[in-house]
Design a protein around this motif. Structure first.
Motif, PDB file in Angstrom:
ATOM      1  N   VAL A 139      27.026 -61.676  46.421  1.00  0.00           N
ATOM      2  CA  VAL A 139      26.930 -62.924  47.190  1.00  0.00           C
ATOM      3  C   VAL A 139      27.473 -64.093  46.377  1.00  0.00           C
ATOM      4  O   VAL A 139      28.233 -64.927  46.896  1.00  0.00           O
ATOM      5  CB  VAL A 139      25.477 -63.175  47.647  1.00  0.00           C
ATOM      6  N   ILE A 140      27.129 -64.150  45.104  1.00  0.00           N
ATOM      7  CA  ILE A 140      27.656 -65.225  44.251  1.00  0.00           C
ATOM      8  C   ILE A 140      29.177 -65.125  44.165  1.00  0.00           C
ATOM      9  O   ILE A 140      29.878 -66.134  44.244  1.00  0.00           O
ATOM     10  CB  ILE A 140      27.003 -65.193  42.856  1.00  0.00           C
ATOM     11  N   ALA A 141      29.697 -63.913  44.032  1.00  0.00           N
ATOM     12  CA  ALA A 141      31.151 -63.707  43.985  1.00  0.00           C
ATOM     13  C   ALA A 141      31.799 -64.221  45.266  1.00  0.00           C
ATOM     14  O   ALA A 141      32.860 -64.847  45.229  1.00  0.00           O
ATOM     15  CB  ALA A 141      31.472 -62.231  43.770  1.00  0.00           C
ATOM     16  N   GLY A 142      31.166 -63.960  46.408  1.00  0.00           N
ATOM     17  CA  GLY A 142      31.695 -64.450  47.684  1.00  0.00           C
ATOM     18  C   GLY A 142      31.695 -65.964  47.764  1.00  0.00           C
ATOM     19  O   GLY A 142      32.663 -66.570  48.241  1.00  0.00           O
ATOM     20  N   VAL A 143      30.633 -66.585  47.286  1.00  0.00           N
ATOM     21  CA  VAL A 143      30.569 -68.053  47.283  1.00  0.00           C
ATOM     22  C   VAL A 143      31.641 -68.622  46.349  1.00  0.00           C
ATOM     23  O   VAL A 143      32.309 -69.616  46.678  1.00  0.00           O
ATOM     24  CB  VAL A 143      29.156 -68.535  46.886  1.00  0.00           C
ATOM     25  N   LEU A 144      31.825 -67.993  45.197  1.00  0.00           N
ATOM     26  CA  LEU A 144      32.866 -68.454  44.274  1.00  0.00           C
ATOM     27  C   LEU A 144      34.253 -68.306  44.885  1.00  0.00           C
ATOM     28  O   LEU A 144      35.156 -69.099  44.595  1.00  0.00           O
ATOM     29  CB  LEU A 144      32.780 -67.700  42.944  1.00  0.00           C
ATOM     30  N   GLU A 145      34.415 -67.303  45.741  1.00  0.00           N
ATOM     31  CA  GLU A 145      35.695 -67.152  46.438  1.00  0.00           C
ATOM     32  C   GLU A 145      35.971 -68.361  47.329  1.00  0.00           C
ATOM     33  O   GLU A 145      37.102 -68.845  47.405  1.00  0.00           O
ATOM     34  CB  GLU A 145      35.712 -65.869  47.269  1.00  0.00           C
ATOM     35  N   ALA A 181      38.624 -66.015  38.527  1.00  0.00           N
ATOM     36  CA  ALA A 181      38.273 -65.015  37.512  1.00  0.00           C
ATOM     37  C   ALA A 181      36.791 -64.677  37.572  1.00  0.00           C
ATOM     38  O   ALA A 181      36.411 -63.493  37.493  1.00  0.00           O
ATOM     39  CB  ALA A 181      38.653 -65.525  36.118  1.00  0.00           C
ATOM     40  N   ALA A 182      35.951 -65.686  37.730  1.00  0.00           N
ATOM     41  CA  ALA A 182      34.502 -65.450  37.813  1.00  0.00           C
ATOM     42  C   ALA A 182      34.159 -64.636  39.058  1.00  0.00           C
ATOM     43  O   ALA A 182      33.329 -63.722  39.011  1.00  0.00           O
ATOM     44  CB  ALA A 182      33.755 -66.782  37.807  1.00  0.00           C
ATOM     45  N   THR A 184      34.384 -55.548  51.572  1.00  0.00           N
ATOM     46  CA  THR A 184      34.281 -56.107  52.921  1.00  0.00           C
ATOM     47  C   THR A 184      33.352 -57.313  52.947  1.00  0.00           C
ATOM     48  O   THR A 184      33.678 -58.345  53.550  1.00  0.00           O
ATOM     49  CB  THR A 184      33.778 -55.029  53.910  1.00  0.00           C
ATOM     50  N   ILE A 185      32.229 -57.206  52.296  1.00  0.00           N
ATOM     51  CA  ILE A 185      31.281 -58.321  52.289  1.00  0.00           C
ATOM     52  C   ILE A 185      31.838 -59.491  51.487  1.00  0.00           C
ATOM     53  O   ILE A 185      31.717 -60.651  51.896  1.00  0.00           O
ATOM     54  CB  ILE A 185      29.905 -57.852  51.781  1.00  0.00           C
ATOM     55  N   TRP A 186      32.480 -59.212  50.364  1.00  0.00           N
ATOM     56  CA  TRP A 186      33.074 -60.273  49.545  1.00  0.00           C
ATOM     57  C   TRP A 186      34.134 -61.046  50.332  1.00  0.00           C
ATOM     58  O   TRP A 186      34.110 -62.275  50.371  1.00  0.00           O
ATOM     59  CB  TRP A 186      33.680 -59.640  48.289  1.00  0.00           C
ATOM     60  N   THR A 187      35.023 -60.331  50.976  1.00  0.00           N
ATOM     61  CA  THR A 187      36.066 -61.015  51.741  1.00  0.00           C
ATOM     62  C   THR A 187      35.485 -61.705  52.971  1.00  0.00           C
ATOM     63  O   THR A 187      35.959 -62.769  53.373  1.00  0.00           O
ATOM     64  CB  THR A 187      37.195 -60.054  52.166  1.00  0.00           C
ATOM     65  N   GLY A 188      34.456 -61.119  53.562  1.00  0.00           N
ATOM     66  CA  GLY A 188      33.826 -61.734  54.724  1.00  0.00           C
ATOM     67  C   GLY A 188      33.157 -63.060  54.380  1.00  0.00           C
ATOM     68  O   GLY A 188      33.304 -64.057  55.096  1.00  0.00           O
ATOM     69  N   ILE A 189      32.421 -63.072  53.269  1.00  0.00           N
ATOM     70  CA  ILE A 189      31.801 -64.322  52.818  1.00  0.00           C
ATOM     71  C   ILE A 189      32.889 -65.356  52.543  1.00  0.00           C
ATOM     72  O   ILE A 189      32.768 -66.520  52.934  1.00  0.00           O
ATOM     73  CB  ILE A 189      30.942 -64.093  51.557  1.00  0.00           C
TER      74      ILE A 189
END
Length: 104
Positions: A7-13, A40-41, A60-65
């Motif tokens: 979730v944090i990775a998705g927000v950072l995206e 990078a993070a 999928t979840i990372w790109t979706g977020i």
């Protein structure tokens, strides 16, 4: 912990996508630096989450977020249009994220 990292990775995206927009094609130094640091993070946290989560689920979840978050930032921060079709598309992405999480 893998889900928290994801979730944090998705927000950072979302952050790096927004700062990329602000960099104006990497012509502004500060937003450019922010883009690469947060990128990078985000990738690092995604990679850590993939140690235990399946590739398809995590990605999928990372790109979706990132997609829904970037859409929301575009609408609420940058004043981009929010047509019914765009809102429906975002809602469908959220449904996909939920279903992917429930299937894991």
């Amino acid at each position: 912990m893998a889900w928290i990292y994801l979730v944090i990775a998705g927000v950072l995206e979302v952050v790096w996508a927004f700062s990329m927009k602000q960099s104006e094609g990497f012509t502004r130094l500060t937003p450019t630096i922010i883009t690469f640091v947060f990128m990078a993070a985000s990738f690092a946290l995604l990679s850590i989450s993939m140690r235990t989560l399946p590739l398809g689920t995590a990605y999928t979840i990372w790109t979706g977020i990132g997609a829904v978050g970037a859409f929301a930032v575009g609408v609420f921060v940058l004043g981009e249009g929010a047509s019914l079709m765009r809102i429906l598309a975002a809602a469908l992405i959220i449904c996909g994220i939920v279903l992917m999480k429930l299937s894991s």
